[in-house]
Design an enzyme around this catalytic site. Structure first.
Site, mmCIF file in Angstrom:
data_model
loop_
_atom_site.group_PDB
_atom_site.id
_atom_site.type_symbol
_atom_site.label_atom_id
_atom_site.label_comp_id
_atom_site.label_asym_id
_atom_site.label_seq_id
_atom_site.Cartn_x
_atom_site.Cartn_y
_atom_site.Cartn_z
ATOM 1 N N GLY A 215 0.808 -1.197 0.000
ATOM 2 C CA GLY A 215 0.000 0.000 0.000
ATOM 3 C C GLY A 215 0.850 1.259 0.000
ATOM 4 N N SER A 216 0.403 2.251 0.745
ATOM 5 C CA SER A 216 1.041 3.566 0.688
ATOM 6 C C SER A 216 2.446 3.598 1.274
ATOM 7 C CB SER A 216 0.164 4.595 1.400
ATOM 8 O OG SER A 216 -1.040 4.803 0.684
#
Length: 492
Positions: A215-216
Site C-alpha cells: 500500500g502507501s
C-alpha cells in the site's frame, strides 16, 4: 600332516583378512548408505542422546533440553515459546526442524566440523561433540513490545538496526508454542494436526515468509525513484497531478482518501498520502527506473537469507502504464514482507544505503569459544544520499504534522509512513494496516531502529487505519524499547 596344518593356517589368515577388509568396507565405504537407510535408527538415537545446544536472546537462553530417559532421550524445551517461535522455529523428534533450529542444526546438534578439534578423526570414529550455542541479534525488550502490541490481532513486526542490518525484533501473530511439537508421542501428533488445521496458520512466519501489498508505505520507494531520476527536483513545487487521475490507456479514475491532492507538491502528497500524485510519478519515472530503485531496496531478490530464507518481495517489471501507476502506490502485483519494508525504512534512516539483515550474531562452542561471527555485511545503495536526506525530512513531517502522529516519541526524532493496502476480490477484504518508521534518540548520531508493522485484521474503519491508528502505536512501542535499551546491543 604339517603341510596340511600350514595350508589350513594360511587359509584361516586369508579368511581373517577378508573379514577385516569387509568390516572396513562396511564401516567406512558403505557407512553413508547404512546411515541413510530408513530402517537404521542408530543416527536418530545418537542425535538425541545428548542435550542440544541453546539459542540465546539478550544473553539469556530461550531454549533447553529435557531428559525423558527414553531411547530418544532429550527433547527440546522453549522458554516463552510463542514469543520467540518466529526466531527459533521448532526442533521436533517427529517433524524435523525449522528456522534457526534448522539452519543452525549442525552447531546445535554438535555435528558441525567447526566445533571439533580433530574433525577427520572424529568423523571416522563416528562420534558427536557437545552442541554449541547460537547468539541472536534480537533485542528482548523490542521483541516483547512488538508481541504485546499485536496482541490477539493477526499480523507481524520486523525491526532492524539501520547502521548494521542486525534484526532487533521478528514477531508473527498468532503464534504457537514450539515445545508442543518436540516429542514423538500422541500429544505432539495432536498438536501438529491442530496447528495445521488452524485457519489463521500460527506456524506461518508472517514477518519473513508472508508477502502483502504494501500500500502507501511503498510511496517511500516511489518518492526515492522520482527524486533520484530528477522527475521531482523541488519537494515543495507543484507536481501537475490531477485529482482524480485517469490511469493511462483506461477510463479508470484513481481518487484519494483526503482532499487537497490536486497538483500537490511531493511534501504535501507524502504527508497526505495522495494516490493520484504517486501513481502519476511512477508513470513519469517509467518502469525501468522504478524497477531499478525497487531492486536497490531489495525487491525481486531471491537470495535473501537471515540465515533462513525470506520470501521474495516483488515489483512487477512486465506492466503497462496503468498497471505501473497502481504498482507505484503499492497495489497491483507489488508485494512485500514486513522485513522488506523495515529495510526500506532503514535505507532512508541509513543515508540511502541498505545493509543486508541478519539474525545470528555469532555461534559458540559449549566451552564458550567463538565458532563464527557475523562480521561486516554486504551494503548496496538504494538511493542517493541527498534523496535519503529529503525523504528523512518527509517521513519526519508525517509524524510531526500528518497521519503518523501516534508514532511520536518525546525527546526523539521519528520518521514514518502510514499505509492502507487493499486486497481481496474487488478490494472487498478489510484493508491491511501498515506503518514503517525509524527513530533517532536525543544525542544519537544516527537512527537506532527501523520498524515495519502490518496488521491483517485491523478492527477499525478505513480512516482510522490510514491515520496510523492501528499500526503506528505498535511501531512506537518497539522504537521506544530499542532507544531505552541503548540501541539493542544486549546480545551478551
Amino acid at each position: 600332516m604339517t603341510r596340511y596344518i600350514r595350508h589350513a593356517a594360511a587359509f584361516c589368515v586369508l579368511l581373517l583378512a577378508a573379514l577385516l577388509v569387509n568390516a572396513a568396507r562396511v564401516q567406512i565405504v558403505q557407512a553413508p548408505s547404512y546411515d541413510a537407510n530408513p530402517a537404521n535408527r542408530r543416527p536418530e538415537i545418537a542425535r538425541y542422546q545428548q542435550p542440544r545446544g541453546d539459542i540465546l536472546v539478550g544473553g539469556e537462553t530461550v531454549t533447553g533440553s529435557r531428559d525423558t530417559s527414553e531411547h530418544l532421550r532429550y527433547e527440546r524445551t522453549y522458554a516463552d515459546g510463542p514469543l520467540y517461535a518466529p526466531v527459533t522455529g521448532f526442533a521436533s523428534q517427529e517433524y524435523g526442524t525449522t528456522l534457526l533450529e534448522h539452519t543452525e542444526d549442525g552447531v546445535l546438534s554438535g555435528t558441525d566440523p567447526m566445533l571439533i578439534p580433530f574433525p577427520l578423526w572424529h568423523d571416522r570414529a563416528r562420534g558427536r561433540g557437545p552442541g554449541g550455542d547460537v547468539v541472536t541479534t534480537i533485542d528482548p525488550a523490542a521483541q516483547r513490545a512488538a508481541y504485546r502490541g499485536l496482541g490477539r490481532r493477526k499480523g507481524a513486526v520486523a525491526a532492524v538496526e539501520p547502521s548494521s542490518g542486525r534484526i532487533l525484533a521478528l514477531v508473527s501473530t498468532p503464534s504457537y508454542d514450539p515445545g508442543e511439537l518436540s516429542g514423538n508421542g500422541a500429544a505432539a501428533t495432536r498438536s501438529w494436526a491442530r496447528l495445521n488445521r488452524h485457519p489463521d496458520r500460527p506456524m506461518l512466519n508472517r514477518a519473513v515468509r508472508q508477502t502483502y501489498p504494501p500500500g502507501s508505505t511503498f510511496k517511500v520507494v516511489t518518492a526515492a525513484a522520482a527524486l533520484d531520476a530528477r522527475v521531482v527536483r523541488d519537494v515543495d513545487a507543484p507536481t501537475r497531478s490531477p485529482d482524480p487521475y485517469t490511469l493511462p490507456g483506461t477510463r479508470t479514475r484513481l481518487t484519494n482518501a483526503l482532499r487537497g491532492c490536486a497538483d500537490a507538491s511531493l511534501r504535501v502528497a507524502f504527508e497526505r498520502s495522495c494516490n493520484t500524485v504517486f501513481a502519476k510519478l511512477g508513470v513519469d519515472v517509467g518502469v525501468a527506473r522504478m524497477a531499478a530503485t525497487a531492486r536497490g531496496f531489495g525487491f525481486n531478490d531471491t537470495d535473501l537469507r537471515i540465515p533462513f530464507s525470506v520470501a521474495r518481495s516483488t515489483f512487477d517489471t512486465s506492466v503497462d502504464r496503468a498497471q505501473l501507476a497502481l504498482s507505484s502506490i503499492g497495489q497491483y502485483n507489488t508485494r512485500a514482507t514486513p522485513l522488506q519494508m523495515a529495510m526500506v525504512a532503514a535505507a532512508v534512516a541509513g543515508g540511502g544505503q541498505v545493509r543486508e539483515p541478519y539474525l545470528v550474531e555469532r555461534t559458540v562452542r559449549a566451552g564458550g569459544g567463538t565458532v563464527a561471527a557475523a562480521g561486516s555485511r554486504p551494503v548496496r545503495r538504494a538511493m542517493f544520499p541527498s534523496t535519503a536526506a529529503r525523504l528523512k525530512q518527509l517521513m519526519t513531517d508525517v509524524v510531526e504534522n500528518g497521519t503518523g502522529a501516534r508514532a511520536a516519541i518525546r525527546g526523539a526524532r521519528v520518521g514514518g509512513k502510514t499505509g492502507t493496502a487493499q486486497h481481496g476480490v474487488d478490494n472487498s477484504g478489510v484493508p491491511y494496516a501498515w506503518f514503517v518508521s525509524w527513530a533517532q534518540g536525543h544525542g544519537d548520531l544516527e537512527p537506532k531502529v527501523a520498524v515495519a508493522v502490518v496488521v491483517e485484521d485491523a478492527a477499525a474503519d478505513r480512516a482510522d487505519i490510514t491515520g496510523g491508528g492501528v499500526a503506528a502505536p505498535i511501531a512506537r512501542a518497539v522504537m521506544e524499547a530499542v532507544l531505552a535499551s541503548g540501541g539493542g546491543r544486549g546480545e551478551g
